[in-house]
Write a protein that holds these residues in place. Structure first.
Motif, PDB file in Angstrom:
ATOM      1  N   GLY A 184       7.161  -0.806  -7.758  1.00  0.00           N
ATOM      2  CA  GLY A 184       6.415  -1.281  -8.922  1.00  0.00           C
ATOM      3  C   GLY A 184       7.148  -2.362  -9.697  1.00  0.00           C
ATOM      4  N   GLU A 185       8.478  -2.333  -9.639  1.00  0.00           N
ATOM      5  CA  GLU A 185       9.277  -3.384 -10.296  1.00  0.00           C
ATOM      6  C   GLU A 185       9.308  -4.664  -9.469  1.00  0.00           C
ATOM      7  OE1 GLU A 185      13.005  -1.426 -10.576  1.00  0.00           O
ATOM      8  OE2 GLU A 185      12.452  -0.198 -12.328  1.00  0.00           O
ATOM      9  N   ILE A 186       9.287  -4.530  -8.144  1.00  0.00           N
ATOM     10  CA  ILE A 186       9.509  -5.679  -7.266  1.00  0.00           C
ATOM     11  C   ILE A 186       8.243  -6.500  -7.043  1.00  0.00           C
ATOM     12  CG2 ILE A 186      10.146  -6.376  -4.925  1.00  0.00           C
ATOM     13  CD1 ILE A 186      11.919  -3.831  -4.826  1.00  0.00           C
ATOM     14  N   VAL A 187       7.134  -5.823  -6.701  1.00  0.00           N
ATOM     15  CA  VAL A 187       5.950  -6.541  -6.202  1.00  0.00           C
ATOM     16  C   VAL A 187       4.982  -6.860  -7.331  1.00  0.00           C
ATOM     17  CG1 VAL A 187       6.227  -5.460  -3.951  1.00  0.00           C
ATOM     18  CG2 VAL A 187       4.660  -4.428  -5.615  1.00  0.00           C
ATOM     19  N   ASP A 188       3.969  -7.661  -6.991  1.00  0.00           N
ATOM     20  CA  ASP A 188       2.974  -8.068  -7.982  1.00  0.00           C
ATOM     21  C   ASP A 188       1.976  -6.962  -8.291  1.00  0.00           C
ATOM     22  OD1 ASP A 188       3.649 -10.975  -8.422  1.00  0.00           O
ATOM     23  OD2 ASP A 188       3.417 -10.971  -6.244  1.00  0.00           O
ATOM     24  N   PHE A 189       1.608  -6.180  -7.287  1.00  0.00           N
ATOM     25  CA  PHE A 189       0.769  -5.011  -7.515  1.00  0.00           C
ATOM     26  C   PHE A 189       0.858  -4.086  -6.311  1.00  0.00           C
ATOM     27  CE2 PHE A 189      -2.181  -8.026  -5.521  1.00  0.00           C
ATOM     28  CZ  PHE A 189      -2.871  -7.246  -4.598  1.00  0.00           C
ATOM     29  N   VAL A 190       0.430  -2.829  -6.523  1.00  0.00           N
ATOM     30  CA  VAL A 190       0.420  -1.840  -5.448  1.00  0.00           C
ATOM     31  C   VAL A 190      -0.993  -1.274  -5.311  1.00  0.00           C
ATOM     32  CG1 VAL A 190       2.834  -1.222  -5.859  1.00  0.00           C
ATOM     33  CG2 VAL A 190       1.009   0.145  -6.897  1.00  0.00           C
ATOM     34  N   ILE A 191      -1.335  -0.909  -4.089  1.00  0.00           N
ATOM     35  CA  ILE A 191      -2.591  -0.220  -3.816  1.00  0.00           C
ATOM     36  C   ILE A 191      -2.254   1.228  -3.478  1.00  0.00           C
ATOM     37  CG2 ILE A 191      -4.599  -0.052  -2.303  1.00  0.00           C
ATOM     38  CD1 ILE A 191      -4.287  -3.086  -1.791  1.00  0.00           C
ATOM     39  N   LEU A 192      -2.736   2.146  -4.291  1.00  0.00           N
ATOM     40  CA  LEU A 192      -2.543   3.565  -3.996  1.00  0.00           C
ATOM     41  C   LEU A 192      -3.632   4.008  -3.024  1.00  0.00           C
ATOM     42  CD1 LEU A 192      -1.868   4.952  -7.594  1.00  0.00           C
ATOM     43  CD2 LEU A 192      -0.227   4.032  -5.943  1.00  0.00           C
ATOM     44  N   MET A 193      -3.221   4.596  -1.917  1.00  0.00           N
ATOM     45  CA  MET A 193      -4.187   4.993  -0.884  1.00  0.00           C
ATOM     46  C   MET A 193      -4.828   6.337  -1.251  1.00  0.00           C
ATOM     47  SD  MET A 193      -2.394   3.543   2.599  1.00  0.00           S
ATOM     48  CE  MET A 193      -0.731   4.170   2.293  1.00  0.00           C
TER      49      MET A 193
ATOM     50  N   ALA B 168       0.863  -1.181   0.000  1.00  0.00           N
ATOM     51  CA  ALA B 168       0.000   0.000   0.000  1.00  0.00           C
ATOM     52  C   ALA B 168       0.897   1.228   0.000  1.00  0.00           C
ATOM     53  CB  ALA B 168      -0.907   0.002   1.227  1.00  0.00           C
ATOM     54  N   LEU B 169       0.639   2.152  -0.917  1.00  0.00           N
ATOM     55  CA  LEU B 169       1.506   3.317  -1.093  1.00  0.00           C
ATOM     56  C   LEU B 169       0.745   4.610  -0.847  1.00  0.00           C
ATOM     57  CD1 LEU B 169       3.462   2.294  -4.327  1.00  0.00           C
ATOM     58  CD2 LEU B 169       4.286   2.274  -1.963  1.00  0.00           C
ATOM     59  N   ALA B 170       1.422   5.555  -0.200  1.00  0.00           N
ATOM     60  CA  ALA B 170       0.849   6.879   0.036  1.00  0.00           C
ATOM     61  C   ALA B 170       0.586   7.571  -1.304  1.00  0.00           C
ATOM     62  CB  ALA B 170       1.805   7.712   0.886  1.00  0.00           C
ATOM     63  N   PRO B 171      -0.397   8.456  -1.345  1.00  0.00           N
ATOM     64  CA  PRO B 171      -0.789   9.094  -2.615  1.00  0.00           C
ATOM     65  C   PRO B 171       0.151  10.218  -3.034  1.00  0.00           C
ATOM     66  CG  PRO B 171      -2.185   9.896  -0.844  1.00  0.00           C
ATOM     67  CD  PRO B 171      -1.308   8.837  -0.249  1.00  0.00           C
ATOM     68  N   LYS B 172       1.209   9.853  -3.756  1.00  0.00           N
ATOM     69  CA  LYS B 172       2.214  10.821  -4.191  1.00  0.00           C
ATOM     70  C   LYS B 172       1.868  11.420  -5.556  1.00  0.00           C
ATOM     71  CE  LYS B 172       6.562   9.766  -3.438  1.00  0.00           C
ATOM     72  NZ  LYS B 172       7.875   9.088  -3.224  1.00  0.00           N
ATOM     73  N   VAL B 173       2.351  12.629  -5.783  1.00  0.00           N
ATOM     74  CA  VAL B 173       2.159  13.273  -7.080  1.00  0.00           C
ATOM     75  C   VAL B 173       3.488  13.580  -7.756  1.00  0.00           C
ATOM     76  CG1 VAL B 173      -0.080  14.243  -6.452  1.00  0.00           C
ATOM     77  CG2 VAL B 173       2.000  15.580  -6.037  1.00  0.00           C
ATOM     78  N   ARG B 174       4.598  13.296  -7.066  1.00  0.00           N
ATOM     79  CA  ARG B 174       5.933  13.453  -7.667  1.00  0.00           C
ATOM     80  C   ARG B 174       6.918  12.591  -6.883  1.00  0.00           C
ATOM     81  NH1 ARG B 174       4.587  17.999  -4.966  1.00  0.00           N
ATOM     82  NH2 ARG B 174       5.925  18.636  -3.222  1.00  0.00           N
ATOM     83  N   ALA B 175       8.008  12.238  -7.532  1.00  0.00           N
ATOM     84  CA  ALA B 175       8.958  11.302  -6.931  1.00  0.00           C
ATOM     85  C   ALA B 175       9.603  11.854  -5.672  1.00  0.00           C
ATOM     86  CB  ALA B 175      10.031  10.921  -7.953  1.00  0.00           C
ATOM     87  N   ASN B 176       9.892  13.148  -5.660  1.00  0.00           N
ATOM     88  CA  ASN B 176      10.607  13.751  -4.528  1.00  0.00           C
ATOM     89  C   ASN B 176       9.662  14.445  -3.555  1.00  0.00           C
ATOM     90  OD1 ASN B 176       9.877  15.858  -6.165  1.00  0.00           O
ATOM     91  ND2 ASN B 176      11.851  16.920  -6.060  1.00  0.00           N
ATOM     92  N   GLN B 177       8.435  13.986  -3.485  1.00  0.00           N
ATOM     93  CA  GLN B 177       7.457  14.602  -2.588  1.00  0.00           C
ATOM     94  C   GLN B 177       7.933  14.522  -1.137  1.00  0.00           C
ATOM     95  OE1 GLN B 177       3.465  13.719  -3.623  1.00  0.00           O
ATOM     96  NE2 GLN B 177       2.590  14.307  -1.656  1.00  0.00           N
ATOM     97  N   GLN B 178       7.877  15.656  -0.452  1.00  0.00           N
ATOM     98  CA  GLN B 178       8.376  15.732   0.911  1.00  0.00           C
ATOM     99  C   GLN B 178       7.326  15.256   1.904  1.00  0.00           C
ATOM    100  OE1 GLN B 178      11.751  16.919   1.562  1.00  0.00           O
ATOM    101  NE2 GLN B 178      11.654  16.391  -0.610  1.00  0.00           N
ATOM    102  N   GLY B 179       7.804  14.802   3.084  1.00  0.00           N
ATOM    103  CA  GLY B 179       6.898  14.393   4.145  1.00  0.00           C
ATOM    104  C   GLY B 179       7.154  12.962   4.563  1.00  0.00           C
ATOM    105  N   LEU B 180       7.029  12.685   5.842  1.00  0.00           N
ATOM    106  CA  LEU B 180       7.322  11.362   6.384  1.00  0.00           C
ATOM    107  C   LEU B 180       6.415  10.288   5.807  1.00  0.00           C
ATOM    108  CD1 LEU B 180       9.056   9.777   8.419  1.00  0.00           C
ATOM    109  CD2 LEU B 180       7.365  10.347  10.185  1.00  0.00           C
ATOM    110  N   LEU B 181       5.198  10.656   5.436  1.00  0.00           N
ATOM    111  CA  LEU B 181       4.284   9.674   4.859  1.00  0.00           C
ATOM    112  C   LEU B 181       4.739   9.206   3.478  1.00  0.00           C
ATOM    113  CD1 LEU B 181       1.544   8.173   5.126  1.00  0.00           C
ATOM    114  CD2 LEU B 181       0.468  10.166   4.069  1.00  0.00           C
TER     115      LEU B 181
END
Length: 309
Positions: A153-162, A130-143
């Motif tokens: 995305g390369e490693i796992v079978d699928f991701v859930i965007l929160m 499960a991945l935090a809802p990012k809008v850019r690769a370098n998005q700041q914030g602990l989340l």
């Protein structure tokens, strides 16, 4: 309640993710009373996935995640314990919901996922995150910072965007899953992750806030059905925000308190399913099944045929 909800909705679900197992500092796992949900999932041919979180003392714990992600021996113990639970209870894989991970552990998290996949994939088990809802690769914030869209995305079978909780219980009144915000996350995600690995999160509930909103106050979480009943009880019209693609209304309760409600209806979930089709994504993930929303399942069936493993 979980067992009943899965029996009611499981025919429309590919996976069921009981929330959640947590890990301890010694690599052991906390228990979960999941037998009823698992029985319902299996009866509905919905494959259960083991959800693992870094939850401790009723919150996501950055230090607990760091303890695991910086110790390969501890990781091996935890992976062995996860496999034991999966085999004992009939889970079909795992979903990691690690939140507020220190930015310094970004690559440690990626490496941990590689180790899990190395152990799980030969046995036919799925690995997802499960991945935090990012809008850019370098998005700041602990989340956000330790959630590496491209590498996961390369490693796992699928991701859930929160892609929910913009209108969270402790925040200002707002649509919980506003489609314009969801679209910004998806626009970024498809540049990093294969589309057939992307699942977007969809909320199945509403919230009822006191207004004017004051910091430190919390909204009441309600079902879409209850939202409609409130509008009818207080004889107020339901409006629809075309930007957020979400219904809302205002009312004054019996004490004279003014309130604002945002929720989901057939129109708003259709807008989210349109995103799946427009972007050619893997599907949707519901958070959560606690609140009844019969209209959703009818709309879902009119748009998609549920894949069963």
């Amino acid at each position: 309640m979980g067992r009943r909800r899965v029996f009611q909705t499981g025919s429309s679900l590919t996976h069921v993710l009981p929330f959640s197992y947590n890990f301890r500092e010694d690599g052991s796992l906390t228990g979960l009373r999941d037998q009823g949900v698992l029985e319902a999932a299996i009866a509905q041919n919905a494959a259960p996935l083991l959800v693992i979180t870094n939850f401790r003392n009723r919150k996501f714990d950055s230090d607990l995640a760091a303890t695991l992600l910086r110790n390969k021996e501890l990781q091996d113990k935890m992976i062995t314990n996860m496999l034991a639970v999966i085999k004992e209870k009939g889970y079909r894989g795992v979903n990691f919901d690690f939140e507020y991970v220190y930015p310094a552990d970004r690559e440690n998290y990626n490496e941990f996922l590689r180790r899990v996949v190395e152990r799980f994939r030969p046995e036919g088990y799925l690995v997802s995150t499960a991945l935090a809802p990012k809008v850019r690769a370098n998005q700041q914030g602990l989340l956000y910072e330790a959630h590496d869209y491209k590498t996961q995305g390369e490693i796992v079978d699928f991701v859930i965007l929160m892609t929910y909780e913009w209108g969270w219980a402790g925040g200002k009144p707002l649509a919980i899953s506003p489609v314009n915000s969801m679209r910004r996350v998806i626009d970024f995600a498809v540049t990093q992750i294969p589309r057939d690995k992307i699942v977007i999160g969809v909320s199945l509930y509403g919230r009822d806030w006191k207004i004017p909103w004051q910091s430190g106050t919390y909204a009441r979480t309600i079902s879409p059905q209850e939202a409609v009943r409130l509008a009818k009880r207080y004889k107020v019209g339901i409006q629809y925000n075309e930007t957020y693609e979400a219904p809302f209304f205002f009312y004054t309760d019996q004490t004279g308190q003014k309130r604002e409600v945002w929720f989901e209806d057939a129109r708003s979930v259709q807008a989210k399913y349109d995103l799946v089709k427009e972007y050619r994504l893997r599907g949707v993930s519901y958070w959560d099944l606690t609140y009844p929303f019969p209209q959703n399942w009818a709309v879902l069936r009119s748009n998609f045929q549920t894949n069963k493993l």
